[in-house]
Design a protein around this motif. Structure first.
Motif, PDB file in Angstrom:
ATOM      1  N   PRO A 184      62.136  23.329  53.720  1.00 60.92           N
ATOM      2  CA  PRO A 184      62.653  23.157  52.358  1.00 60.92           C
ATOM      3  C   PRO A 184      63.189  24.455  51.757  1.00 60.92           C
ATOM      4  CG  PRO A 184      60.603  21.959  52.609  1.00 60.92           C
ATOM      5  CD  PRO A 184      60.755  22.802  53.841  1.00 60.92           C
ATOM      6  N   ASN A 185      62.500  25.577  52.002  1.00 60.60           N
ATOM      7  CA  ASN A 185      62.970  26.849  51.459  1.00 60.60           C
ATOM      8  C   ASN A 185      64.227  27.333  52.158  1.00 60.60           C
ATOM      9  OD1 ASN A 185      61.257  28.292  49.284  1.00 60.60           O
ATOM     10  ND2 ASN A 185      59.728  27.304  50.583  1.00 60.60           N
ATOM     11  N   GLN A 186      64.327  27.142  53.472  1.00 60.14           N
ATOM     12  CA  GLN A 186      65.565  27.489  54.166  1.00 60.14           C
ATOM     13  C   GLN A 186      66.729  26.659  53.634  1.00 60.14           C
ATOM     14  OE1 GLN A 186      65.615  28.052  58.512  1.00 60.14           O
ATOM     15  NE2 GLN A 186      63.393  27.817  58.467  1.00 60.14           N
ATOM     16  N   ALA A 187      66.478  25.365  53.456  1.00 57.60           N
ATOM     17  CA  ALA A 187      67.544  24.488  52.957  1.00 57.60           C
ATOM     18  C   ALA A 187      67.967  24.895  51.546  1.00 57.60           C
ATOM     19  CB  ALA A 187      67.064  23.037  52.974  1.00 57.60           C
ATOM     20  N   LEU A 188      67.019  25.281  50.709  1.00 54.99           N
ATOM     21  CA  LEU A 188      67.363  25.741  49.360  1.00 54.99           C
ATOM     22  C   LEU A 188      68.231  26.988  49.414  1.00 54.99           C
ATOM     23  CD1 LEU A 188      63.986  25.146  47.515  1.00 54.99           C
ATOM     24  CD2 LEU A 188      66.192  24.165  46.851  1.00 54.99           C
ATOM     25  N   ASN A 189      67.935  27.902  50.342  1.00 49.71           N
ATOM     26  CA  ASN A 189      68.769  29.093  50.492  1.00 49.71           C
ATOM     27  C   ASN A 189      70.211  28.710  50.817  1.00 49.71           C
ATOM     28  OD1 ASN A 189      66.410  30.534  50.142  1.00 49.71           O
ATOM     29  ND2 ASN A 189      66.237  31.166  52.270  1.00 49.71           N
ATOM     30  N   ALA A 240      69.216  19.917  49.151  1.00 54.38           N
ATOM     31  CA  ALA A 240      68.430  20.792  50.022  1.00 54.38           C
ATOM     32  C   ALA A 240      67.218  20.040  50.570  1.00 54.38           C
ATOM     33  CB  ALA A 240      67.978  22.034  49.260  1.00 54.38           C
ATOM     34  N   PHE A 241      66.528  19.316  49.721  1.00 51.28           N
ATOM     35  CA  PHE A 241      65.345  18.592  50.171  1.00 51.28           C
ATOM     36  C   PHE A 241      65.726  17.424  51.083  1.00 51.28           C
ATOM     37  CE2 PHE A 241      62.343  19.947  46.463  1.00 51.28           C
ATOM     38  CZ  PHE A 241      62.306  21.222  47.009  1.00 51.28           C
ATOM     39  N   ARG A 242      66.854  16.781  50.825  1.00 51.62           N
ATOM     40  CA  ARG A 242      67.300  15.722  51.739  1.00 51.62           C
ATOM     41  C   ARG A 242      67.627  16.291  53.117  1.00 51.62           C
ATOM     42  NH1 ARG A 242      70.965  13.536  46.891  1.00 51.62           N
ATOM     43  NH2 ARG A 242      69.384  12.247  45.835  1.00 51.62           N
ATOM     44  N   ALA A 243      68.247  17.477  53.113  1.00 48.34           N
ATOM     45  CA  ALA A 243      68.539  18.126  54.397  1.00 48.34           C
ATOM     46  C   ALA A 243      67.250  18.491  55.118  1.00 48.34           C
ATOM     47  CB  ALA A 243      69.390  19.376  54.160  1.00 48.34           C
ATOM     48  N   ALA A 244      66.268  19.011  54.380  1.00 51.08           N
ATOM     49  CA  ALA A 244      64.986  19.359  54.992  1.00 51.08           C
ATOM     50  C   ALA A 244      64.301  18.119  55.564  1.00 51.08           C
ATOM     51  CB  ALA A 244      64.077  20.030  53.964  1.00 51.08           C
ATOM     52  N   LYS A 245      64.384  17.009  54.851  1.00 51.59           N
ATOM     53  CA  LYS A 245      63.810  15.755  55.342  1.00 51.59           C
ATOM     54  C   LYS A 245      64.528  15.298  56.611  1.00 51.59           C
ATOM     55  CE  LYS A 245      61.654  11.719  55.187  1.00 51.59           C
ATOM     56  NZ  LYS A 245      60.228  11.599  55.586  1.00 51.59           N
ATOM     57  N   TYR A 246      65.842  15.384  56.600  1.00 44.96           N
ATOM     58  CA  TYR A 246      66.651  14.966  57.756  1.00 44.96           C
ATOM     59  C   TYR A 246      66.298  15.798  58.984  1.00 44.96           C
ATOM     60  CZ  TYR A 246      70.859  13.914  60.504  1.00 44.96           C
ATOM     61  OH  TYR A 246      71.732  13.530  61.508  1.00 44.96           O
ATOM     62  N   VAL A 247      66.248  17.107  58.831  1.00 45.11           N
ATOM     63  CA  VAL A 247      65.962  17.989  59.969  1.00 45.11           C
ATOM     64  C   VAL A 247      64.501  17.867  60.395  1.00 45.11           C
ATOM     65  CG1 VAL A 247      65.897  20.410  60.725  1.00 45.11           C
ATOM     66  CG2 VAL A 247      67.824  19.571  59.379  1.00 45.11           C
ATOM     67  N   ALA A 253      68.191  19.231  65.114  1.00 53.18           N
ATOM     68  CA  ALA A 253      69.266  19.494  64.155  1.00 53.18           C
ATOM     69  C   ALA A 253      69.125  20.900  63.581  1.00 53.18           C
ATOM     70  CB  ALA A 253      69.251  18.456  63.039  1.00 53.18           C
ATOM     71  N   ASP A 254      70.247  21.473  63.175  1.00 48.40           N
ATOM     72  CA  ASP A 254      70.271  22.819  62.607  1.00 48.40           C
ATOM     73  C   ASP A 254      70.233  22.729  61.089  1.00 48.40           C
ATOM     74  OD1 ASP A 254      72.275  25.139  61.469  1.00 48.40           O
ATOM     75  OD2 ASP A 254      71.009  25.863  63.090  1.00 48.40           O
ATOM     76  N   ILE A 255      69.238  23.372  60.469  1.00 52.67           N
ATOM     77  CA  ILE A 255      69.039  23.227  59.030  1.00 52.67           C
ATOM     78  C   ILE A 255      70.222  23.771  58.233  1.00 52.67           C
ATOM     79  CG2 ILE A 255      67.728  25.383  58.875  1.00 52.67           C
ATOM     80  CD1 ILE A 255      67.231  22.162  56.764  1.00 52.67           C
ATOM     81  N   GLU A 256      70.794  24.887  58.655  1.00 50.11           N
ATOM     82  CA  GLU A 256      71.921  25.437  57.908  1.00 50.11           C
ATOM     83  C   GLU A 256      73.126  24.504  57.983  1.00 50.11           C
ATOM     84  OE1 GLU A 256      74.713  29.445  57.503  1.00 50.11           O
ATOM     85  OE2 GLU A 256      73.192  29.338  59.078  1.00 50.11           O
ATOM     86  N   ARG A 257      73.444  24.025  59.184  1.00 46.56           N
ATOM     87  CA  ARG A 257      74.615  23.157  59.353  1.00 46.56           C
ATOM     88  C   ARG A 257      74.446  21.860  58.574  1.00 46.56           C
ATOM     89  NH1 ARG A 257      76.405  22.440  65.398  1.00 46.56           N
ATOM     90  NH2 ARG A 257      76.708  24.665  65.011  1.00 46.56           N
ATOM     91  N   VAL A 258      73.251  21.261  58.659  1.00 51.19           N
ATOM     92  CA  VAL A 258      73.016  19.989  57.961  1.00 51.19           C
ATOM     93  C   VAL A 258      73.103  20.190  56.452  1.00 51.19           C
ATOM     94  CG1 VAL A 258      71.280  18.225  57.457  1.00 51.19           C
ATOM     95  CG2 VAL A 258      71.654  18.974  59.815  1.00 51.19           C
ATOM     96  N   THR A 259      72.468  21.242  55.952  1.00 53.25           N
ATOM     97  CA  THR A 259      72.472  21.482  54.503  1.00 53.25           C
ATOM     98  C   THR A 259      73.884  21.711  53.994  1.00 53.25           C
ATOM     99  OG1 THR A 259      70.278  22.507  54.674  1.00 53.25           O
ATOM    100  CG2 THR A 259      71.512  22.867  52.644  1.00 53.25           C
ATOM    101  N   PHE A 262      75.799  18.398  53.957  1.00 55.64           N
ATOM    102  CA  PHE A 262      75.384  17.539  52.847  1.00 55.64           C
ATOM    103  C   PHE A 262      75.962  18.038  51.525  1.00 55.64           C
ATOM    104  CE2 PHE A 262      71.169  15.568  54.606  1.00 55.64           C
ATOM    105  CZ  PHE A 262      71.904  14.942  55.596  1.00 55.64           C
ATOM    106  N   VAL A 263      75.794  19.333  51.261  1.00 57.90           N
ATOM    107  CA  VAL A 263      76.268  19.887  49.999  1.00 57.90           C
ATOM    108  C   VAL A 263      77.787  19.870  49.948  1.00 57.90           C
ATOM    109  CG1 VAL A 263      76.336  21.948  48.540  1.00 57.90           C
ATOM    110  CG2 VAL A 263      74.214  21.314  49.689  1.00 57.90           C
ATOM    111  N   GLY A 264      78.437  20.217  51.058  1.00 62.29           N
ATOM    112  CA  GLY A 264      79.901  20.229  51.090  1.00 62.29           C
ATOM    113  C   GLY A 264      80.492  18.858  50.805  1.00 62.29           C
ATOM    114  N   ASN A 265      79.909  17.827  51.397  1.00 59.71           N
ATOM    115  CA  ASN A 265      80.391  16.467  51.137  1.00 59.71           C
ATOM    116  C   ASN A 265      80.237  16.102  49.663  1.00 59.71           C
ATOM    117  OD1 ASN A 265      81.079  16.059  53.800  1.00 59.71           O
ATOM    118  ND2 ASN A 265      79.173  15.023  54.333  1.00 59.71           N
ATOM    119  N   THR A 266      79.129  16.504  49.075  1.00 60.32           N
ATOM    120  CA  THR A 266      78.900  16.215  47.660  1.00 60.32           C
ATOM    121  C   THR A 266      79.882  16.968  46.768  1.00 60.32           C
ATOM    122  OG1 THR A 266      76.546  15.875  48.109  1.00 60.32           O
ATOM    123  CG2 THR A 266      77.180  16.246  45.826  1.00 60.32           C
TER     124      THR A 266
END
Length: 289
Positions: A184-189, A240-247, A253-259, A262-266
């Motif tokens: 979760p903290n990596q995804a928030l970053n 960020a938390f959705r990405a953390a849940k997904y990974v 899966a790679d947390i940076e790529r997924v996050t 997700f954010v880019g699409n939004t």
């Protein structure tokens, strides 16, 4: 691009310790193994060959005629805070395109005026907090407002983590080793840096001044961080938390790529940058609706 607040993309070597300028011409500037490489062609002062470039050893790369640069090379230059300029033969001309910004300075002048006056500066900060928190707080101390916002953020983290279904142990990260944090903290970053990049585009598009923040004060991108924080509850934390849940459910899966995806699409689907631009305009409107 904008991870400086989290310590993820700050230059390793201060510019005062760098060598200065490096002139390259008639070749291809590319990325290889995490650093820059220059494939030197013929008819240049430098002998033909494949050269490793000391990415953080120079402050600016001057790219002369007959040269190309790859997208990955630009990314690495941005990461190291190393400037790039397209120049004429031996640097006698500067051809680099200027940033795409409006040809008027109205918003920047209003921003500077509001920032320079203590009362109007606090009024702008209170307006931004009102947008974020959904109410106009009575407090007139910036430190008190920051404290209220900090308490609200802790609760937001807890509630959104609970809704998404991820374990939340608090906001923790190490500037020296951000990858050591939990998912979760990596995804928030990574989510924060993506939203900050969008805010940087909005600030550039409105020709406002990145350094003149109303809530943030010390960073060189203070106003960018002000704008990005307006979207922390609606975009940064949830995605960020959705990405953390997904990974967490998919360890490969790679947390940076997924996050970032997700954010880019939004950002694209919700036209967030356009909304940021309108927010900046409204922020300095002397007769807001």
């Amino acid at each position: 691009m904008l991870k400086g607040r989290l310590g993820l993309e700050s230059a390793k070597v201060p510019h005062k310790d760098r060598a200065g300028l490096l002139y390259l011409a008639r070749g291809a500037l590319t990325a290889r193994d995490g650093t820059l490489a220059f494939l030197q062609g013929a008819n240049a002062a430098l002998a033909p060959g494949d050269y490793a470039i000391p990415l953080q050893g120079v402050s600016m790369v001057l790219l002369g005629p007959g040269s190309t640069v790859s997208h990955d090379a630009l990314r690495l230059l941005a990461h190291a805070r190393t400037a790039l300029a397209a120049v004429g033969e031996d640097g006698v001309r500067l051809y680099t395109a200027p940033p795409l910004i409006p040809d008027r300075s109205g918003l920047a002048r209003v921003q500077a005026q509001k920032w320079a006056n203590d009362r109007s500066r606090l009024a702008i900060a209170r307006r931004m907090y009102a947008w974020r928190l959904g109410e106009v707080l009575p407090h007139r101390s910036l430190d008190v407002l920051r404290g209220v916002e900090g308490a609200r953020m802790k609760e937001s983290y807890r509630l959104i983590a609970q809704q998404v279904g991820v374990e939340w142990r608090g906001r923790r990260y190490s500037r020296a080793n951000p990858g050591a944090a939990d998912l979760p903290n990596q995804a928030l970053n990574h989510a924060s840096s993506a939203v900050e990049a969008a805010a940087a585009i909005a600030v550039s598009a409105t020709a406002t001044i990145p350094q003149l923040g109303f809530i943030h004060e010390d960073p060189g991108q203070s106003f960018v961080l002000d704008i990005a924080d307006l979207y922390r509850d609606s975009i940064t934390i949830p995605w960020a938390f959705r990405a953390a849940k997904y990974v967490g459910d998919r360890p490969d899966a790679d947390i940076e790529r997924v996050t970032r995806r997700f954010v880019g699409n939004t950002l694209a689907h919700e036209q967030v940058i356009a909304d940021m631009i309108e927010r900046v305009k409204r922020l300095f409107d002397t007769n807001p609706a």
